[in-house]
Structure formats: structure tokens, C-alpha cells
Design an enzyme around this catalytic site. Sequence first.
Site, short mmCIF file in Angstrom:
data_model
loop_
_atom_site.label_atom_id
_atom_site.label_comp_id
_atom_site.label_asym_id
_atom_site.label_seq_id
_atom_site.Cartn_x
_atom_site.Cartn_y
_atom_site.Cartn_z
N HIS A 105 4.02 11.77 10.05
CA HIS A 105 2.61 11.87 9.66
C HIS A 105 1.91 12.97 10.43
CE1 HIS A 105 0.97 8.11 7.50
NE2 HIS A 105 2.12 8.48 7.00
N LYS A 140 0.85 -1.21 0.00
CA LYS A 140 0.00 0.00 0.00
C LYS A 140 0.88 1.25 0.00
CE LYS A 140 -2.66 3.40 1.86
NZ LYS A 140 -2.21 4.72 2.30
C1 MEV Z 1 0.62 4.78 4.86
O1 MEV Z 1 -0.18 5.41 3.86
C2 MEV Z 1 1.62 3.84 4.23
C3 MEV Z 1 2.44 3.01 5.22
O2 MEV Z 1 1.58 2.32 6.11
C4 MEV Z 1 3.26 2.06 4.39
C5 MEV Z 1 4.02 1.03 5.20
O3 MEV Z 1 3.59 0.68 6.34
O4 MEV Z 1 5.05 0.56 4.69
C6 MEV Z 1 3.30 3.90 6.05
#
Ligand code: MEV
Length: 438
Positions: free
Chosen positions: A393, A280
Site C-alpha cells: 500500500h 470490502k
Molecule cells: C483495503 O482496501 C482492503 C483490505 O483491507 C481487504 C482485507 O483486509 O482483506 C486490504
Amino acid sequence: MTQAHKGFSKLSKEEKIDWIAAHYFSAPEEAKALIKKYWNTDTELQQLHDEFIENTITNFYLPLGIAPNFLINGKNYAIPMAIEESSVVAAAAKTAKFWSKRGGFKATVINTEKIGQVHFTYTGDPEKLYAFFEILKPKLYTATDSITKNMQKRGGGILDILLKNKTDLLENYYQLHATFDTRDSMGANFINSCLEQFARTLKAEACDYSDFNETEQNIEVIMSILSNYVPNCTVRAEVSCKIEELNENPAIDPMDFAKKFLTAVRIAEIEPFRAVTHNKGIMNGIDAVVLATGNDFRAVEAGVHAYASRNGHYSSLSHATVENGIFTFWLEIPLALGTVGGLTSLHPLVKLSLEMLQHPSAEELMQLVAVAGLAQNFAALRSLTTTGIQEGHMKMHLMNILNQLHATDAEKENTVHHFKSNTVTHAAVVSHIANLRK
Ligand code: MEV
């Protein structure tokens, strides 16, 4: 009161808005005002957007951001990204800068073959069907001459057509399985037009084939459609450097970082719950560029995830090694993209994005998109295995919260400063702003 409406599509745009506002909203005038607030004042531009789909009432905005400083195969790119998730563009830009000082990204297109199928049923002797197919095959090419003419001029066309017996999966089920080279177009219309012609020719020729009995002559075409699974239309993107060059954060030993990073990738290779989230993160980068360049992100998503399961279990699309002191991180994905046709010549911002990318061929765009995915994955794994994802984030999220609270410029400045040394949470930001406003 919610209601059904027969013939909704025949209403004018204003009538559609009046009707939806009157029947689905507690404050119809407010709903109508909001819908119209998003109309473009340039009526020609608005009409263009209205006509992309049916029943358009307004526009739905997504931010278009830029991730600059991507060094890819020795060339510099500023990559356009259409995405709503707050940290994605910042992460891409940061990773681009990091790797531009370490040789940049390398990307290679492995192959570019697209696939389409005519699914049909045939009740009879399979041997006879194969004999019929030998006679049919050249006729399939001739029957599609007018469709393939232009594509052939551009160096593409139909690569091959195979007859596949699928009766072990479903009684009487066969396919015409065709492969295509669609050059710089994604090729969906071209492929589907060829397939529908194949289907007509198949049916007509079977009816006239004298070696078939009456039942055998009665081939039933179930459907003709391209496949969004394109395991032979793939691209590889890669970064590599000496381990000691992974030294951006003085608090983290590069060797420890590399080891932890490799373990994180290994977990995504073997553990599906993690693999889905890992992938994702890759798609955060891929979809944003696919969307900005007017390509079909649903097709890309479907194909990529099927590819991630090609060995029988869902797994990571990216991989990493450390060999002879060299850290290498790469991914390989299927991407059916176009830089001509479809939205690419219609949507003004898509045209702008393609110009920003220096008018790439479909193969170049495959490389840029794969790099955006790899960069995003690198950024996610780097923060996950070091500071944790929330720090970055929440900093990006801070602006969203401040906007929701209608913070003034002065309040924003004060709050950003405050949260440089405090953990960002929604509640903490609300309380900080409340204190400021006391
Ligand atoms: C968030 O949009 C994407 C992540 O969860 C990807 C990952 O965990 O590698 C940060």
C-alpha cells in the site's frame, strides 16, 4: 455566507456556479476557476455528461486503469477498473498474472432471476384474497403485454407472480412478489414499469371484485419497486492448483502459506468484524469493474452484503479448502448487471470498457466481475498473511505523496529508489524530499 435558494434547478449552469461560488466559498473566483478547469473542451461530450443528472456543475474524475492477463474460462481479458484506491489495479494485475500460470480462473453463472414487489395492505379475509389472486394473475400478464413484448422477443420477461401473506410481520400487509428474466439488461426500468402496472391492475380489479366487501375492495398500494436483493441471480468464481504450485515466494513454504490462508478465510467466515473488511476487499475489485461498465454499484453493494448475512450472521463471501493436495479458493455472490440499456449505450468510456471486454453478455460480465472480486481478495489475503498490507500500500501511496509535494521527475526517481530499502511513511517522504531540496 451560506444561503438557501428556491428554484436553483431553474438557473443556467453558469448561474448555478456563480451562485454557489458567491455563497459557499471564501475565494469565489478560485472556486469557479477550479470548477471550470474540469469541464471538457468538447462541448457535445460535456453536454452529455451534464445531462446524466440534475444541477451538474462540472465533472468528477476517477482514474480508469487496466488489469491485463486475466485468464477466465480459457479466454484472456484485460479488465477495466474505475477506482481511486492506489493499490487495487496493481493487486488485480499481479494476481491475474499469478493465476494465469496456474490454469486461470473458472467462473459459472448459477442463476439469473431478478425480483420485484408490489407492497400493499388488504383488510379482510385472506382466503378471499387468495381466491381473487387466482383470477387476477392472468390479468396481470395481459395488462403488462405492451411492456413485456420486447423483453419476450429477447427471451426474457415475467417468470412468475406470487401472492405473499406478510401479516405475521405487519398488520394487513401483503405482497405481489414477482420474478423476472431481464436477459442482458439490469432490468430496473423494465421491472419497475411492470410492477407499477401490476399495482394499477390489482387496485382496479379489487374494486370490481364482487366477492369482496367494501373494505376488502379498498386495497391500498404502498409501493411498487424492484428488490436489489437477488439471491437467485448468482455467480461463482474459482481458482485452484496443487499446493506446491503456491510457490511464488521462495522464503514461504507453500503448505504453510495455504494453511495460514485457509485460517484467514475461516476467521472471515466466523467473525463479523473481520468479515466486513474481508468482503470490502472483494468489493474493491467488484465495484471498480461495475463502475467502469456503467452498472449500479450501490445496487450491487446492497445486494451482496445482504447475501453475506443470509444465514443469520454476516460472513465471508469467499471460501477456501485444501483437499487431496489441491488448494481451492472461490466465492459466490449475487450480481444484477446489464450490458445493454442504461449508461451502457450513453457513456463513451463505458462503451469503451465493454468493447475492451469483447462486448460481454450480462452473464459473461457477471463472471468477469466475480473474478475481479476473487482476485482482489486473493491479493489482500496473500499480503495480509505474509508481508502485511502496508508494504504494498505504502509503495503505491508513495506516488500520491510525491504528487502532493509537487515532486519533479528527478525527485520522484530518487525517492522511489530510496524507499526500495526504507519504510514508506508520509513523514519519511516529506523529510526525504526536504533533504533533497536543501
Ligand atoms: C483495503 O482496501 C482492503 C483490505 O483491507 C481487504 C482485507 O483486509 O482483506 C486490504
